[in-house]
Design an enzyme around this catalytic site. Structure first.
Site, short mmCIF file in Angstrom:
data_model
loop_
_atom_site.label_atom_id
_atom_site.label_comp_id
_atom_site.label_asym_id
_atom_site.label_seq_id
_atom_site.Cartn_x
_atom_site.Cartn_y
_atom_site.Cartn_z
N GLY A 15 8.07 1.62 1.95
CA GLY A 15 8.05 2.91 1.28
C GLY A 15 8.28 4.05 2.24
O GLY A 15 7.74 5.15 2.07
N HIS A 16 9.12 3.83 3.25
CA HIS A 16 9.29 4.81 4.33
C HIS A 16 10.01 6.08 3.92
O HIS A 16 9.95 7.07 4.64
CB HIS A 16 10.05 4.16 5.50
CG HIS A 16 11.50 3.93 5.23
ND1 HIS A 16 11.93 2.91 4.41
CD2 HIS A 16 12.62 4.58 5.64
CE1 HIS A 16 13.26 2.94 4.34
NE2 HIS A 16 13.70 3.95 5.08
N LYS A 17 10.69 6.08 2.78
CA LYS A 17 11.40 7.29 2.36
C LYS A 17 10.56 8.20 1.46
O LYS A 17 10.98 9.31 1.15
CB LYS A 17 12.70 6.90 1.64
CG LYS A 17 13.78 6.41 2.59
CD LYS A 17 15.12 6.31 1.90
CE LYS A 17 16.22 6.00 2.90
NZ LYS A 17 17.55 5.92 2.26
N GLY A 18 9.41 7.73 1.05
CA GLY A 18 8.54 8.53 0.20
C GLY A 18 7.79 9.59 1.01
O GLY A 18 7.90 9.66 2.23
N TYR A 140 -1.64 2.89 -13.64
CA TYR A 140 -1.45 2.97 -12.19
C TYR A 140 -2.74 2.60 -11.48
O TYR A 140 -2.73 1.86 -10.48
CB TYR A 140 -1.03 4.39 -11.82
CG TYR A 140 -0.75 4.63 -10.36
CD1 TYR A 140 0.37 4.09 -9.75
CD2 TYR A 140 -1.61 5.41 -9.59
CE1 TYR A 140 0.64 4.33 -8.41
CE2 TYR A 140 -1.35 5.65 -8.25
CZ TYR A 140 -0.22 5.11 -7.67
OH TYR A 140 0.04 5.35 -6.34
N LYS A 144 -3.57 -0.41 -8.67
CA LYS A 144 -4.10 -0.12 -7.34
C LYS A 144 -5.42 -0.85 -7.08
O LYS A 144 -5.69 -1.30 -5.96
CB LYS A 144 -4.27 1.39 -7.15
CG LYS A 144 -2.96 2.13 -6.99
CD LYS A 144 -2.21 1.65 -5.76
CE LYS A 144 -0.92 2.38 -5.51
NZ LYS A 144 -0.20 1.89 -4.32
N TRP A 206 0.05 23.29 -17.58
CA TRP A 206 -0.66 22.35 -18.46
C TRP A 206 -2.18 22.49 -18.33
O TRP A 206 -2.71 22.66 -17.24
CB TRP A 206 -0.28 20.92 -18.07
CG TRP A 206 0.94 20.40 -18.75
CD1 TRP A 206 2.04 21.10 -19.12
CD2 TRP A 206 1.17 19.04 -19.16
NE1 TRP A 206 2.95 20.28 -19.72
CE2 TRP A 206 2.45 19.01 -19.77
CE3 TRP A 206 0.44 17.86 -19.08
CZ2 TRP A 206 3.01 17.84 -20.28
CZ3 TRP A 206 0.99 16.69 -19.58
CH2 TRP A 206 2.26 16.68 -20.18
#
Length: 314
Positions: A15-18, A140, A144, A206
């Site tokens: 996930g290095h581009k996150g 989600y 996790k 919101w």
């Protein structure tokens, strides 16, 4: 357990581009280690065979699992199957593959949404599984929680040095600023920027604005993760928080100040608020000697600068 030395180690950051993954890469730059990455086009984390082949070929000593399908209330509500399936399959593949390939240490990155909706505040690690989850992001959260339990199961059955860290609400450069999938901070930044550019008189947000949250800058989170990779090897997951909380309405005012929007802020109470209050206890991590360095206003300014440079015209 003695300190895990990173000198000479090969570390795969999934996930290095996150937002978090890219921050981890920057934090590891000051360490004497080799960082391994793989683009999504070359490695599909939902494909077990691909993950195992990659790990057996690259032979990393350590793995930081920062890859995840993430999003805000709207995204979680409209794509529940995607959120639970993709996160479950990615973490299972990386954890199992890491075990099979002989990885020395794995750090799984979770989320504060794992805790019950009405957990006592500030939320301590032992609050996990003591009550019902917040319905707006339970898909989600369940994925996790499963990741935490996978790490604990591999430790119990095989003695694997797999650990889990639960950061609070994160923000920073490379965040998701798409209003259909973003969390509150990037959504506020984008809305305030667009309201300023269009010279609108008000900014609609919101919910009621009353919920309070704990926000941590991504660079501080990555600093904590590298610290934990070196110094933490326990079974129980550990929280990473800022140590403070702020209401959404207060956050909105700071964002507007940073962005330069001078109109009114109005709240759409027909939309859900989510959990009324969420403040993580970072007592265990702080007792180990770690503390965040970036103030909320400075972090928001850096996030806005990144947004303007990379996203604003898209």
């Amino acid at each position: 357990m003695p300190m895990y030395l990173l000198d000479g180690k090969r570390i795969w950051v999934a996930g290095h581009k996150g937002m978090v993954g890219s921050a981890i890469i920057r934090s590891l730059a000051s360490e004497d280690c080799e960082v391994i990455v793989a683009d999504r086009q070359k490695l599909d984390l939902t494909r077990q065979e691909e993950v195992e082949k990659f790990l057996l070929k690259e032979k990393p000593h350590a793995v930081i699992m920062a890859a995840a399908k993430v999003g805000g209330i709207l995204a979680n509500d409209t794509m529940p199957a995607d959120f639970i399936y993709q996160n479950l399959i990615m973490e299972a593949n990386v954890i199992e593959g890491s075990f099979r390939s002989g990885v020395e240490k794995l750090l799984f990155l979770g989320s504060s949404c794992i805790y019950p909706k009405y957990a006592a505040q500030p939320i301590r690690e032992e609050a996990l599984l003591t009550g019902p989850l917040e319905p707006t992001n339970e898909w989600y959260a369940i994925a996790k929680i499963a990741g935490i339990k996978l790490c604990q199961a591999y430790r119990k059955q095989y003695g694997a040095n797999f650990i889990s860290a639960m950061p609070t609400n994160l923000y920073g450069p490379r965040d998701k600023f798409d209003l259909n999938s973003s969390h509150v901070v990037p959504a506020l930044i984008r809305k305030a920027h667009e309201a300023k550019i269009k010279d609108l008189g008000c900014l609609s947000i919101w919910g009621s604005g009353t919920p309070t949250r704990d926000f941590l800058y991504s660079e501080d989170c990555s600093d904590a993760l590298v610290f934990l990779l070196k110094h933490y090897s326990e079974t129980e997951h550990i929280n990473i928080g800022s140590g403070g909380e702020i209401s959404i309405i207060e956050l909105a005012h700071i964002v507007c100040r940073v962005v330069g929007f001078k109109g009114d802020i109005v709240f759409d109470t027909s939309k859900p608020d989510g959990t009324p209050r969420k403040l993580l206890s970072s007592e265990r991590l702080v007792s180990m000697g770690w503390r965040p360095k970036t103030s909320l206003e400075l972090g928001l300014a850096k996030s806005y600068e990144s947004f303007v440079s990379n996203v604003a015209d898209n």
